[in-house]
Scaffold this motif. Structure first.
Motif, PDB file in Angstrom:
ATOM      1  N   GLN A 148      -4.723  -4.882   7.245  1.00  0.00           N
ATOM      2  CA  GLN A 148      -3.758  -4.461   8.267  1.00  0.00           C
ATOM      3  C   GLN A 148      -2.486  -3.938   7.615  1.00  0.00           C
ATOM      4  O   GLN A 148      -1.845  -3.043   8.125  1.00  0.00           O
ATOM      5  N   GLU A 149      -2.149  -4.512   6.471  1.00  0.00           N
ATOM      6  CA  GLU A 149      -0.913  -4.123   5.791  1.00  0.00           C
ATOM      7  C   GLU A 149      -1.113  -3.030   4.756  1.00  0.00           C
ATOM      8  O   GLU A 149      -0.272  -2.175   4.584  1.00  0.00           O
ATOM      9  N   MET A 150      -2.208  -3.093   4.024  1.00  0.00           N
ATOM     10  CA  MET A 150      -2.448  -2.195   2.888  1.00  0.00           C
ATOM     11  C   MET A 150      -1.214  -2.111   1.985  1.00  0.00           C
ATOM     12  O   MET A 150      -0.723  -1.051   1.634  1.00  0.00           O
ATOM     13  N   ARG A 151      -0.710  -3.298   1.631  1.00  0.00           N
ATOM     14  CA  ARG A 151       0.454  -3.324   0.749  1.00  0.00           C
ATOM     15  C   ARG A 151       0.060  -2.780  -0.629  1.00  0.00           C
ATOM     16  O   ARG A 151      -1.136  -2.748  -0.958  1.00  0.00           O
ATOM     17  N   PRO A 152       1.028  -2.358  -1.423  1.00  0.00           N
ATOM     18  CA  PRO A 152       0.685  -1.766  -2.722  1.00  0.00           C
ATOM     19  C   PRO A 152      -0.088  -2.740  -3.602  1.00  0.00           C
ATOM     20  O   PRO A 152       0.115  -3.952  -3.536  1.00  0.00           O
ATOM     21  N   VAL A 153      -0.958  -2.183  -4.400  1.00  0.00           N
ATOM     22  CA  VAL A 153      -1.575  -2.973  -5.453  1.00  0.00           C
ATOM     23  C   VAL A 153      -0.449  -3.377  -6.392  1.00  0.00           C
ATOM     24  O   VAL A 153       0.490  -2.623  -6.596  1.00  0.00           O
ATOM     25  N   SER A 154      -0.530  -4.553  -6.992  1.00  0.00           N
ATOM     26  CA  SER A 154       0.542  -5.023  -7.880  1.00  0.00           C
ATOM     27  C   SER A 154       0.945  -3.942  -8.869  1.00  0.00           C
ATOM     28  O   SER A 154       0.105  -3.423  -9.594  1.00  0.00           O
ATOM     29  N   GLY A 155       2.225  -3.652  -8.898  1.00  0.00           N
ATOM     30  CA  GLY A 155       2.719  -2.670  -9.852  1.00  0.00           C
ATOM     31  C   GLY A 155       2.518  -1.237  -9.407  1.00  0.00           C
ATOM     32  O   GLY A 155       2.960  -0.303 -10.071  1.00  0.00           O
ATOM     33  N   GLY A 156       1.851  -1.038  -8.308  1.00  0.00           N
ATOM     34  CA  GLY A 156       1.548   0.312  -7.847  1.00  0.00           C
ATOM     35  C   GLY A 156       2.524   0.791  -6.792  1.00  0.00           C
ATOM     36  O   GLY A 156       3.348   0.031  -6.305  1.00  0.00           O
ATOM     37  N   PRO A 157       2.424   2.060  -6.454  1.00  0.00           N
ATOM     38  CA  PRO A 157       3.336   2.626  -5.453  1.00  0.00           C
ATOM     39  C   PRO A 157       2.930   2.233  -4.037  1.00  0.00           C
ATOM     40  O   PRO A 157       1.820   1.766  -3.808  1.00  0.00           O
ATOM     41  N   VAL A 158       3.842   2.454  -3.128  1.00  0.00           N
ATOM     42  CA  VAL A 158       3.504   2.308  -1.717  1.00  0.00           C
ATOM     43  C   VAL A 158       2.339   3.240  -1.428  1.00  0.00           C
ATOM     44  O   VAL A 158       2.279   4.353  -1.941  1.00  0.00           O
ATOM     45  N   GLN A 159       1.377   2.764  -0.683  1.00  0.00           N
ATOM     46  CA  GLN A 159       0.225   3.616  -0.385  1.00  0.00           C
ATOM     47  C   GLN A 159       0.113   3.820   1.119  1.00  0.00           C
ATOM     48  O   GLN A 159       0.613   3.029   1.900  1.00  0.00           O
ATOM     49  N   PRO A 160      -0.538   4.906   1.501  1.00  0.00           N
ATOM     50  CA  PRO A 160      -0.718   5.119   2.940  1.00  0.00           C
ATOM     51  C   PRO A 160      -1.609   4.039   3.532  1.00  0.00           C
ATOM     52  O   PRO A 160      -2.379   3.404   2.814  1.00  0.00           O
ATOM     53  N   ASN A 161      -1.467   3.828   4.834  1.00  0.00           N
ATOM     54  CA  ASN A 161      -2.349   2.886   5.526  1.00  0.00           C
ATOM     55  C   ASN A 161      -3.254   3.686   6.463  1.00  0.00           C
ATOM     56  O   ASN A 161      -2.842   4.068   7.556  1.00  0.00           O
ATOM     57  N   PRO A 162      -4.482   3.967   6.020  1.00  0.00           N
ATOM     58  CA  PRO A 162      -5.355   4.827   6.832  1.00  0.00           C
ATOM     59  C   PRO A 162      -5.680   4.208   8.184  1.00  0.00           C
ATOM     60  O   PRO A 162      -5.949   4.923   9.145  1.00  0.00           O
ATOM     61  N   PHE A 163      -5.625   2.882   8.264  1.00  0.00           N
ATOM     62  CA  PHE A 163      -5.965   2.214   9.523  1.00  0.00           C
ATOM     63  C   PHE A 163      -4.863   2.427  10.556  1.00  0.00           C
ATOM     64  O   PHE A 163      -5.129   2.703  11.719  1.00  0.00           O
ATOM     65  N   LYS A 164      -3.605   2.299  10.101  1.00  0.00           N
ATOM     66  CA  LYS A 164      -2.481   2.574  11.008  1.00  0.00           C
ATOM     67  C   LYS A 164      -2.523   4.021  11.474  1.00  0.00           C
ATOM     68  O   LYS A 164      -2.285   4.334  12.630  1.00  0.00           O
ATOM     69  N   GLU A 165      -2.837   4.911  10.514  1.00  0.00           N
ATOM     70  CA  GLU A 165      -2.867   6.346  10.857  1.00  0.00           C
ATOM     71  C   GLU A 165      -3.957   6.661  11.876  1.00  0.00           C
ATOM     72  O   GLU A 165      -3.924   7.704  12.516  1.00  0.00           O
ATOM     73  N   ASP A 228      -4.688  -8.411  -8.860  1.00  0.00           N
ATOM     74  CA  ASP A 228      -3.759  -7.820  -7.898  1.00  0.00           C
ATOM     75  C   ASP A 228      -3.029  -8.943  -7.171  1.00  0.00           C
ATOM     76  O   ASP A 228      -3.374  -9.317  -6.056  1.00  0.00           O
ATOM     77  N   VAL A 229      -2.007  -9.450  -7.852  1.00  0.00           N
ATOM     78  CA  VAL A 229      -1.305 -10.624  -7.322  1.00  0.00           C
ATOM     79  C   VAL A 229      -0.586 -10.296  -6.016  1.00  0.00           C
ATOM     80  O   VAL A 229      -0.374 -11.157  -5.173  1.00  0.00           O
ATOM     81  N   ASN A 230      -0.251  -9.022  -5.847  1.00  0.00           N
ATOM     82  CA  ASN A 230       0.402  -8.625  -4.594  1.00  0.00           C
ATOM     83  C   ASN A 230      -0.559  -8.738  -3.403  1.00  0.00           C
ATOM     84  O   ASN A 230      -0.138  -8.740  -2.257  1.00  0.00           O
ATOM     85  N   ASN A 231      -1.849  -8.800  -3.708  1.00  0.00           N
ATOM     86  CA  ASN A 231      -2.856  -9.000  -2.659  1.00  0.00           C
ATOM     87  C   ASN A 231      -3.641 -10.292  -2.903  1.00  0.00           C
ATOM     88  O   ASN A 231      -4.833 -10.382  -2.608  1.00  0.00           O
ATOM     89  N   GLY A 232      -2.924 -11.283  -3.456  1.00  0.00           N
ATOM     90  CA  GLY A 232      -3.461 -12.635  -3.466  1.00  0.00           C
ATOM     91  C   GLY A 232      -4.287 -13.050  -4.664  1.00  0.00           C
ATOM     92  O   GLY A 232      -4.889 -14.128  -4.657  1.00  0.00           O
ATOM     93  N   ALA A 233      -4.367 -12.220  -5.710  1.00  0.00           N
ATOM     94  CA  ALA A 233      -5.176 -12.583  -6.878  1.00  0.00           C
ATOM     95  C   ALA A 233      -4.646 -13.848  -7.546  1.00  0.00           C
ATOM     96  O   ALA A 233      -3.464 -14.177  -7.441  1.00  0.00           O
ATOM     97  N   SER A 234      -5.543 -14.534  -8.240  1.00  0.00           N
ATOM     98  CA  SER A 234      -5.144 -15.662  -9.087  1.00  0.00           C
ATOM     99  C   SER A 234      -5.906 -15.615 -10.397  1.00  0.00           C
ATOM    100  O   SER A 234      -7.145 -15.617 -10.395  1.00  0.00           O
ATOM    101  N   GLY A 235      -5.157 -15.590 -11.500  1.00  0.00           N
ATOM    102  CA  GLY A 235      -5.806 -15.641 -12.804  1.00  0.00           C
ATOM    103  C   GLY A 235      -6.320 -17.028 -13.124  1.00  0.00           C
ATOM    104  O   GLY A 235      -7.425 -17.195 -13.642  1.00  0.00           O
TER     105      GLY A 235
END
Ligand code: ZN
Length: 333
Positions: A148-165, A228-235
């Motif tokens: 629902q959010e399609m937040r950026p991948v960790s370290g990556g730029p803001v990305q479009p949200n195709p679902f919102k579009e 991708d810690v910005n999307n919940g990853a855990s090492g």
């Protein structure tokens, strides 16, 4: 380094690069340059027959070459042809949904009835919006929230949200927490969640009658796992998650990964669990010994045992530093 899309954790930059989709996106300037991506078309997708009614759909993005390993930017899609219709696992990058639909016409006259998304990264879900709104979309519940959010991948730029579009089209319509079974008999599909790894919503997709597993990017290939810690990853939890999958998933002959160039086996998954465990332990040992992240990154080399297993050091494409930092920050004592 500027990072873009993540194939999970390899980010090299470009609009949509991906070493495991998420990881390789990045490199606006000094980063890795993959092959020129093909324009979206059915002819740019290669269908590899795995079983009579199961195909891997390869292609749909750049190819990054490291040594003799090809790292495709787009996630591995799979088509399972059932009596009721096609169950599709992942839909590649935006623009590749219709080409997948067109390609499937070479394989069956049945429509796609269900999409399963292994996780929320763009190189696995980007084509969802191009399918009819009647198609059921299934994912783990955390992945559904992340989509629902399609937040950026960790370290990556803001990305479009195709679902919102597209007014919410293509978002999951059915979710599960730990386990879900779809279909019956020879057409049964078992979905599992074993905990955080590449993101916080990595689904494991099993076709029991075919003895096939699609591991998504929780096992993307033979390399340092992209976190991708910005999307919940855990090492720190990653090796435990892989161990749970190895323990629970039986009677599987073929493992389809998120980005590796061939199919693999459960023995390879077990080895990957050992690799991730050793990597995490090495980072933690360095921190506890009072070293720095920079020291660790500069000194780290792929252990010889894993080189022999075909593991690749993708650090020319993307530094392992972001993944090391994730583990470092998770290690409190
Ligand atoms: Zn991914």
């Amino acid at each position: 380094m500027k990072r873009g899309f993540v194939f999970g954790a390899f980010v090299i930059v470009d609009a949509l690069s991906a070493v495991v989709g998420a990881a390789l996106q990045g490199t606006g300037g000094g980063g890795a340059q993959g092959s020129v991506p093909p324009a979206p078309s059915a002819s740019a997708i290669h269908a590899e027959k795995i079983r009579d009614n199961l195909y891997i759909l390869r292609g749909g993005g750049k190819i990054y070459r490291v040594g003799d390993v090809d790292l495709p930017q787009a996630g591995t899609a799979v088509a399972f042809i059932t009596s009721r219709g096609v169950v599709l696992v992942d839909t590649k990058l935006p623009g590749w949904g219709q080409p997948i639909i067109d390609k499937l016409k070479d394989l069956t006259d049945k429509p796609v009835t269900t999409i399963i998304n292994t996780h929320s990264h763009m190189d696995h879900v980007g084509g969802n919006v191009e399918f009819p709104a009647t198609v059921e979309v299934v994912s783990q519940e955390n992945a559904a929230t992340l989509m629902q959010e399609m937040r950026p991948v960790s370290g990556g730029p803001v990305q479009p949200n195709p679902f919102k579009e597209h007014g919410g089209r293509g978002l999951p319509t059915r979710t599960f927490k730990d386990r879900l079974t779809l279909g019956t008999g020879d057409e049964r599909i078992d979905l599992y969640y074993f905990g955080r790894a590449h993101t916080s919503g990595d689904a494991w997709v099993v076709f029991p009658s075919l003895r096939v597993l699609h591991s998504g990017d929780a096992f993307a290939g033979k390399s340092v796992p992209p976190l991708d810690v910005n999307n919940g990853a855990s090492g720190v939890e990653y090796p435990e998650t892989i161990a749970r999958a190895v323990a629970a998933l039986k009677d599987i002959d073929t493992v389809i990964t998120g980005h590796y160039q061939t199919t693999l086996t459960m023995a390879d998954l077990k080895t990957y669990g050992e690799f991730t465990r050793e990597f995490v332990q090495a980072v933690q040992a360095a921190k506890r010994a009072g070293r720095t992240v920079d020291d660790f990154v500069a000194a780290w080399k792929l252990p010889e045992r894993f080189v022999k297993e075909g593991y690749v050091d993708f650090s020319k494409l993307r530094s392992i530093r972001p993944d090391v930092e994730v583990i470092w920050n998770e290690t409190k004592d």
